[in-house]
Design a protein around this motif. Structure first.
Motif, PDB file in Angstrom:
ATOM      1  N   GLU A 119       0.838  -1.193   0.000  1.00  0.00           N
ATOM      2  CA  GLU A 119       0.000   0.000   0.000  1.00  0.00           C
ATOM      3  C   GLU A 119       0.878   1.249   0.000  1.00  0.00           C
ATOM      4  O   GLU A 119       0.965   1.944   1.016  1.00  0.00           O
ATOM      5  CB  GLU A 119      -0.918   0.001   1.220  1.00  0.00           C
ATOM      6  CG  GLU A 119      -1.866  -1.172   1.268  1.00  0.00           C
ATOM      7  CD  GLU A 119      -2.691  -1.198   2.551  1.00  0.00           C
ATOM      8  OE1 GLU A 119      -2.820  -0.136   3.204  1.00  0.00           O
ATOM      9  OE2 GLU A 119      -3.186  -2.267   2.887  1.00  0.00           O
ATOM     10  N   PRO A 120       1.516   1.556  -1.130  1.00  0.00           N
ATOM     11  CA  PRO A 120       2.407   2.717  -1.160  1.00  0.00           C
ATOM     12  C   PRO A 120       1.632   4.032  -0.989  1.00  0.00           C
ATOM     13  O   PRO A 120       0.452   4.123  -1.315  1.00  0.00           O
ATOM     14  CB  PRO A 120       3.047   2.629  -2.552  1.00  0.00           C
ATOM     15  CG  PRO A 120       2.086   1.853  -3.375  1.00  0.00           C
ATOM     16  CD  PRO A 120       1.419   0.900  -2.431  1.00  0.00           C
ATOM     17  N   TYR A 121       2.321   5.006  -0.459  1.00  0.00           N
ATOM     18  CA  TYR A 121       1.760   6.352  -0.305  1.00  0.00           C
ATOM     19  C   TYR A 121       1.786   7.013  -1.677  1.00  0.00           C
ATOM     20  O   TYR A 121       2.811   7.026  -2.358  1.00  0.00           O
ATOM     21  CB  TYR A 121       2.603   7.134   0.705  1.00  0.00           C
ATOM     22  CG  TYR A 121       1.989   8.440   1.120  1.00  0.00           C
ATOM     23  CD1 TYR A 121       1.026   8.475   2.093  1.00  0.00           C
ATOM     24  CD2 TYR A 121       2.384   9.627   0.519  1.00  0.00           C
ATOM     25  CE1 TYR A 121       0.455   9.676   2.493  1.00  0.00           C
ATOM     26  CE2 TYR A 121       1.824  10.827   0.899  1.00  0.00           C
ATOM     27  CZ  TYR A 121       0.857  10.858   1.887  1.00  0.00           C
ATOM     28  OH  TYR A 121       0.297  12.043   2.264  1.00  0.00           O
ATOM     29  N   THR A 122       0.658   7.579  -2.086  1.00  0.00           N
ATOM     30  CA  THR A 122       0.538   8.089  -3.455  1.00  0.00           C
ATOM     31  C   THR A 122       0.230   9.586  -3.482  1.00  0.00           C
ATOM     32  O   THR A 122      -0.085  10.194  -2.463  1.00  0.00           O
ATOM     33  CB  THR A 122      -0.599   7.354  -4.185  1.00  0.00           C
ATOM     34  OG1 THR A 122      -1.837   7.680  -3.541  1.00  0.00           O
ATOM     35  CG2 THR A 122      -0.379   5.844  -4.187  1.00  0.00           C
ATOM     36  N   ASP A 123       0.250  10.135  -4.693  1.00  0.00           N
ATOM     37  CA  ASP A 123      -0.152  11.526  -4.895  1.00  0.00           C
ATOM     38  C   ASP A 123      -1.615  11.723  -4.502  1.00  0.00           C
ATOM     39  O   ASP A 123      -1.999  12.785  -4.009  1.00  0.00           O
ATOM     40  CB  ASP A 123       0.053  11.935  -6.355  1.00  0.00           C
ATOM     41  CG  ASP A 123       1.521  12.058  -6.726  1.00  0.00           C
ATOM     42  OD1 ASP A 123       2.368  12.198  -5.807  1.00  0.00           O
ATOM     43  OD2 ASP A 123       1.827  12.012  -7.940  1.00  0.00           O
ATOM     44  N   ALA A 128      -5.823  13.967  -0.913  1.00  0.00           N
ATOM     45  CA  ALA A 128      -6.893  13.767   0.063  1.00  0.00           C
ATOM     46  C   ALA A 128      -6.581  14.509   1.359  1.00  0.00           C
ATOM     47  O   ALA A 128      -7.460  15.132   1.964  1.00  0.00           O
ATOM     48  CB  ALA A 128      -7.108  12.278   0.324  1.00  0.00           C
ATOM     49  N   LEU A 129      -5.323  14.459   1.795  1.00  0.00           N
ATOM     50  CA  LEU A 129      -4.939  15.166   3.024  1.00  0.00           C
ATOM     51  C   LEU A 129      -4.913  16.662   2.813  1.00  0.00           C
ATOM     52  O   LEU A 129      -5.306  17.424   3.708  1.00  0.00           O
ATOM     53  CB  LEU A 129      -3.570  14.659   3.499  1.00  0.00           C
ATOM     54  CG  LEU A 129      -3.554  13.226   4.010  1.00  0.00           C
ATOM     55  CD1 LEU A 129      -2.128  12.765   4.297  1.00  0.00           C
ATOM     56  CD2 LEU A 129      -4.413  13.071   5.252  1.00  0.00           C
ATOM     57  N   GLY A 133      -6.835  20.049   4.630  1.00  0.00           N
ATOM     58  CA  GLY A 133      -6.037  21.115   5.202  1.00  0.00           C
ATOM     59  C   GLY A 133      -4.755  20.645   5.864  1.00  0.00           C
ATOM     60  O   GLY A 133      -4.172  21.368   6.670  1.00  0.00           O
ATOM     61  N   ILE A 134      -4.328  19.448   5.491  1.00  0.00           N
ATOM     62  CA  ILE A 134      -3.102  18.890   6.090  1.00  0.00           C
ATOM     63  C   ILE A 134      -1.975  18.891   5.075  1.00  0.00           C
ATOM     64  O   ILE A 134      -2.125  18.497   3.969  1.00  0.00           O
ATOM     65  CB  ILE A 134      -3.368  17.457   6.598  1.00  0.00           C
ATOM     66  CG1 ILE A 134      -4.452  17.507   7.656  1.00  0.00           C
ATOM     67  CG2 ILE A 134      -2.096  16.819   7.129  1.00  0.00           C
ATOM     68  CD1 ILE A 134      -4.936  16.165   8.131  1.00  0.00           C
TER      69      ILE A 134
END
Length: 134
Positions: A119-123, A128-129, A133-134
């Motif tokens: 589950e790689p971290y994606t664009d 979404a974050l 506002g993150i």
């Protein structure tokens, strides 16, 4: 080996602020979640307001009761992981302890690395974050 988890120093002082009792549980059996009793009580209060016929509530309570146990932090900063959860989550040996805002998550190290790869971290995650506002 005996099922005791030494809490990493980075988390220990913060945990001690909540006292010495914690609820350790899981919803899947793949990881262990360590909740300060205050946080777990707040979860139980929210669940108590839901109808007993709520399917998600019943499933959540069944699993967290099966895997769960109230434990005390010992003088050396260790917690005893429940046997059934320790076996299910394969926490004997190397584990990773992750901070998740209001609980700690304990995961088998190999399982953790596999999940990071699977589950790689994606664009899209960044987007979404960013939308939050993150």
């Amino acid at each position: 080996e005996k099922g005791r988890l030494k809490i990493p120093a980075v988390f220990l002082e913060q945990l001690k602020e909540f006292g010495d009792q914690f609820y350790i549980t899981s919803t899947t059996g793949e990881t262990a979640r360590i909740y300060p009793m205050q946080v777990w009580s707040e979860i139980e209060d929210k669940l108590a307001k839901m109808p007993s016929t709520n399917r998600a509530k019943r499933k959540f309570l069944m699993r967290t009761s099966y895997y769960g146990q109230t434990v005390e932090l010992d003088g050396q900063g260790r917690l005893l992981l429940p046997t059934v959860l320790r076996e299910s989550a394969e926490t004997k040996g190397d584990v990773d302890v992750l901070g998740n805002l209001d609980y700690l998550e304990v995961m088998n190290h190999t399982r953790m690395l596999d999940q990071l790869k699977k589950e790689p971290y994606t664009d899209e995650d960044d987007k979404a974050l960013e939308d939050l506002g993150i």
